[in-house]
Design an enzyme around this catalytic site. Structure first.
Site, PDB file in Angstrom:
ATOM      1  N   ASP A 198       0.882  -1.164   0.000  1.00 39.98           N
ATOM      2  CA  ASP A 198       0.000   0.000   0.000  1.00 39.98           C
ATOM      3  C   ASP A 198       0.922   1.216   0.000  1.00 39.98           C
ATOM      4  OD1 ASP A 198      -1.656   2.128   0.541  1.00 39.98           O
ATOM      5  OD2 ASP A 198      -2.412   1.358   2.451  1.00 39.98           O
ATOM      6  N   LYS A 253       2.802  11.174  -3.322  1.00 38.59           N
ATOM      7  CA  LYS A 253       1.760  10.523  -4.130  1.00 38.59           C
ATOM      8  C   LYS A 253       0.889  11.544  -4.871  1.00 38.59           C
ATOM      9  CE  LYS A 253      -1.755   6.892  -3.481  1.00 38.59           C
ATOM     10  NZ  LYS A 253      -2.243   5.935  -2.459  1.00 38.59           N
ATOM     11  N   GLU A 269      -7.260   0.399  -4.582  1.00 40.06           N
ATOM     12  CA  GLU A 269      -7.285   0.313  -3.121  1.00 40.06           C
ATOM     13  C   GLU A 269      -8.634  -0.208  -2.593  1.00 40.06           C
ATOM     14  OE1 GLU A 269      -5.951   4.244  -2.012  1.00 40.06           O
ATOM     15  OE2 GLU A 269      -3.963   3.855  -2.829  1.00 40.06           O
ATOM     16  N   ASP A 311     -12.811   5.564   2.625  1.00 40.53           N
ATOM     17  CA  ASP A 311     -11.374   5.617   2.950  1.00 40.53           C
ATOM     18  C   ASP A 311     -10.975   7.031   3.363  1.00 40.53           C
ATOM     19  OD1 ASP A 311      -8.604   5.702   2.987  1.00 40.53           O
ATOM     20  OD2 ASP A 311      -8.332   4.625   1.095  1.00 40.53           O
TER      21      ASP A 311
HETATM   22  P1  ADP Z   1      -2.906   7.438   3.934  1.00 41.54           P
HETATM   23  O1  ADP Z   1      -3.832   6.445   3.360  1.00 41.54           O
HETATM   24  O2  ADP Z   1      -3.245   8.848   3.554  1.00 41.54           O
HETATM   25  O3  ADP Z   1      -1.471   7.118   3.717  1.00 41.54           O
HETATM   26  P2  ADP Z   1      -3.452   6.411   6.649  1.00 41.54           P
HETATM   27  O4  ADP Z   1      -4.554   5.519   6.247  1.00 41.54           O
HETATM   28  O5  ADP Z   1      -2.227   5.808   7.163  1.00 41.54           O
HETATM   29  O6  ADP Z   1      -3.121   7.484   5.540  1.00 41.54           O
HETATM   30  O7  ADP Z   1      -4.066   7.410   7.752  1.00 41.54           O
HETATM   31  C1  ADP Z   1      -3.277   8.337   8.418  1.00 41.54           C
HETATM   32  C2  ADP Z   1      -4.178   9.171   9.290  1.00 41.54           C
HETATM   33  O8  ADP Z   1      -4.813   8.337  10.269  1.00 41.54           O
HETATM   34  C3  ADP Z   1      -3.442  10.258  10.075  1.00 41.54           C
HETATM   35  O9  ADP Z   1      -4.123  11.479   9.947  1.00 41.54           O
HETATM   36  C4  ADP Z   1      -3.519   9.753  11.520  1.00 41.54           C
HETATM   37  O10 ADP Z   1      -3.543  10.818  12.438  1.00 41.54           O
HETATM   38  C5  ADP Z   1      -4.817   9.016  11.501  1.00 41.54           C
HETATM   39  N1  ADP Z   1      -4.904   8.049  12.593  1.00 41.54           N
HETATM   40  C6  ADP Z   1      -4.012   7.061  12.883  1.00 41.54           C
HETATM   41  N2  ADP Z   1      -4.402   6.402  13.983  1.00 41.54           N
HETATM   42  C7  ADP Z   1      -5.568   6.982  14.411  1.00 41.54           C
HETATM   43  C8  ADP Z   1      -6.461   6.753  15.512  1.00 41.54           C
HETATM   44  N3  ADP Z   1      -6.214   5.779  16.408  1.00 41.54           N
HETATM   45  N4  ADP Z   1      -7.555   7.525  15.622  1.00 41.54           N
HETATM   46  C9  ADP Z   1      -7.781   8.502  14.736  1.00 41.54           C
HETATM   47  N5  ADP Z   1      -6.981   8.781  13.693  1.00 41.54           N
HETATM   48  C10 ADP Z   1      -5.886   8.027  13.529  1.00 41.54           C
HETATM   49 MG    MG Z   2      -4.508   4.882   2.329  1.00 40.85          MG
END
Ligand code: ADP
Ligand code: MG
Length: 623
Positions: A25, A86, A182, A208
């Site tokens: 991913d 990205k 995705e 998402d």
């Molecule tokens: P991306 O798909 O954009 O790479 P992610 O799916 O990894 O991102 O999501 C990252 C986001 O998730 C960040 O904004 C982070 O603060 C949030 N996040 C991670 N853990 C938690 C949680 N336990 N509760 C709320 N938000 C969270």
């Molecule tokens: Mg993502």
């Protein structure tokens, strides 16, 4: 007829050596790598036990740092520390209208380069850095060569963005098995593709909410294939916005004026922590300098309402695009770190009137689905329900008369194996030319030739007696393997072809359209060719019998027969179907007469102890 259909679709019979597939991913905020171990998909962690790799690359003059360590340079070296690369993938400089702290080089209509301490770096190179770290992580953890990788991309990614992702993977030394959407990966992780027994259509909504982007996709699953019905989102809506809203609220509560950059960064970090704590706890205390604030879950939900409402507005629009209503949705899947917040989960549940699926860690679910797909694509799982890709055009081979025998129809889900039996046209035929073609037309000359090979060493037999089994196998990469085997003697030959090689989308489109356009004309041409081939075959068989049987060629009936044969030969020079059919009818009258007479004669002979085999086999072949 010369064609005997045995076709038995099945899975590859070839035993595989141990092959490893990984799923990646490649996220805007975080990236992950996963694989299937003992039939279970697992995310691979780094030495420190982190599953996530922040998608951040820092270019120092003498070294490149990726991940958590790179984040440390965000404040001090923003220009040399690339986040959210990205967003730049496959985009031209003119496309990039959002704010960012970077100096970009290049023409307006090109993918730009970032000016860094190590010189210009393209988004493809920067993404390759992230992928290389994940590849290394996988190698270390699996201790085995990696056969290939499935890399996920947003459903809305266009060709240029997908190509840039492929290029990055190649640069990182990864063999890309497939780019997977995705939302599809998330659906696979939940096993929503395993209900392929259900024939009616199922619809899934994949919500998402990541760090900086929101995507919602509506997937249709039917007959083993996922299709994206509609997709939408917001490229600047995610966890970062939730953090900002909370920060703004705190500033108001504490009546803070302008903050220094450092203060701002510290407070932002605190809000992020508070947000994540509220995922598990009912309330949390935020302490900043001499201020303190107690925040409850319920209050947090109202503070971030602007974000949740915005995502639901987009969801409503995408549902409309898909021409579905909320009641048509069979399951809702939560993806992205931000959906861990109960505030988000409750809002989604209220809107879709359904409890969303969130039992799989939402920031890992996409990588896990990619790993499952990769595992299937390298051939470790042969239960045959990975049916995500289809053949764009039909595949077949040339039969007598320049006709195409279709073996695998277009839109067949791959991987696929189809087998069909063919036989020889002539007595004593010892070789067979297998000509593999692609397209929707009935005549070989209108299709695309993919390749030819010969099957030699067929033992001499009468026409129609040899059994040649031809197998078409398309693997998950779209690679076609055609093999031919004569079953009594076991002589074999085969060829490997990449059907899409050199075939542009425009070519595919043209071949498809021609298939529809010329359908009627082709039907006629095919019929004409079939009649001609059959007539030729009959003439040939008759000639051989006449030669063998020492027929009295001067007898009246055999002269009439020879006349009819000549007449048929004549009409076969042209393309007049009616004339040919008449000549065939005429010949049949005479040949039947002769056959009856000869049969009587042979039975008499047989009664005297002579064999009837030859004549009997000839009569059979005429069927
Ligand atoms: P991306 O798909 O954009 O790479 P992610 O799916 O990894 O991102 O999501 C990252 C986001 O998730 C960040 O904004 C982070 O603060 C949030 N996040 C991670 N853990 C938690 C949680 N336990 N509760 C709320 N938000 C969270
Ligand atoms: Mg993502």
């Amino acid at each position: 007829m010369a064609l005997l259909q045995i076709a038995e679709p099945g899975q590859s019979a070839n035993p595989h050596e141990h092959r490893i597939g990984i799923g990646i991913d490649l996220g805007t905020t975080n990236s992950l790598v996963a694989t299937v171990r003992s039939a279970q998909p697992v995310v691979l962690a780094d030495d420190a036990g982190h599953n996530l790799l922040p998608s951040v690359v820092h270019y120092a003059e003498d070294k490149t740092i990726v991940g958590y360590a790179a984040k440390d340079y965000l404040e001090s070296h923003p220009e040399n520390t690339i986040v959210s690369v990205k967003r730049f993938m496959g985009r031209s400089k003119a496309d990039i209208r959002f704010q960012h702290p970077y100096t970009l080089h290049g023409n307006d209509n090109q993918m730009p380069s970032f000016a860094t301490a190590q010189g210009d770096k393209t988004p493809v190179e920067i993404s390759a850095q992230i992928l290389a770290v994940l590849k290394q992580r996988a190698l270390q953890s699996i201790e085995h060569d990696i056969t290939g990788a499935v890399i996920t991309v947003p459903a809305y990614f266009d060709e240029a963005q997908r190509q840039a992702t492929r290029d990055a993977a190649q640069l990182a030394g990864l063999n890309v098995l497939r780019l997977l959407n995705e939302p599809t990966a998330a659906a696979v992780a939940y096993g929503l593709d395993e209900n392929s027994a259900i024939t009616e259509q199922q619809n899934f909504a994949i919500y998402d909410l990541g760090g900086g982007t929101f995507d919602i996709s509506i997937l249709k699953f039917s007959q083993g294939v996922f299709e994206v019905l509609a997709t939408g989102g917001h490229t600047a809506l995610g966890g970062d916005d939730i953090d900002r809203l909370l920060l703004k609220h705190l500033k108001q509560q504490w009546q803070l004026g302008d903050l220094s950059n450092h203060q701002h960064a510290v407070l932002l970090q605190l809000t992020k922590q508070a947000k994540e704590q509220l995922t598990d706890a009912e309330q949390t205390d935020i302490v900043f300098e001499n201020h303190q604030y107690n925040l409850s879950r319920a209050h947090f939900a109202t503070i971030i309402q602007a974000v949740t409402e915005r995502t639901l507005q987009v969801s409503a629009r995408v549902l409309r695009d898909a021409k579905l209503s909320i009641t048509d949705i069979d399951a809702v899947i939560l993806v992205g770190g931000s959906t861990r917040s109960p505030a988000i989960q409750n809002a989604v549940q209220d809107y879709f009137k359904k409890q969303p699926l969130c039992s799989i860690n939402p920031d890992e679910v996409v990588a896990l689905g990619a790993a499952i797909t990769a595992n299937q694509l390298v051939g470790n799982q042969n239960d045959g329900h990975l049916l995500l890709d289809v053949t764009p055009l039909s595949l077949g081979l040339e039969t007598m008369g320049g006709l195409v025998e279709r073996i695998i129809s277009r839109n067949t889900a791959i991987p696929i194996t189809r087998r069909q039996e063919f036989t020889t046209y002539q007595d004593g035929q010892s070789a067979m030319l297998i000509h593999v073609v692609q397209g929707e037309r009935d005549l070989v000359e209108h299709c695309r030739s993919l390749g030819r090979f010969e099957l030699r060493g067929i033992p001499p037999m009468v026409a129609g007696a040899a059994r040649i089994e031809v197998t078409f196998q398309v693997d998950a990469d779209g690679l076609l393997n055609v093999s031919a085997r004569e079953t009594t003697s076991d002589v074999q030959a085969h060829i490997n072809i990449k059907p899409s090689y050199g075939l542009s989308d425009a070519d595919t489109e043209r071949l498809l359209l021609e298939g529809f356009e010329f359908a009627e004309q082709d039907k006629h041409a095919r019929h004409l060719q079939e009649v001609k081939v059959e007539a030729q075959r009959e003439l040939e068989a008759l000639r051989q019998v006449l030669a063998k049987e020492q027929v009295d060629l001067l007898a009246d009936d055999s002269q009439a027969l020879q006349h009819a044969m000549q007449a048929l030969s004549q009409t076969l020079q042209g393309d007049d179907l009616t004339a040919i059919e008449n000549a065939v009818q005429d010949l049949k009258i005479h040949s039947d007469e002769l056959a009856a007479k000869r049969m009587n004669h042979h039975i008499n002979q047989a009664l005297k102890g002579t064999k009837v085999d030859d004549w009997a086999s000839f009569s059979q072949n005429k069927e």
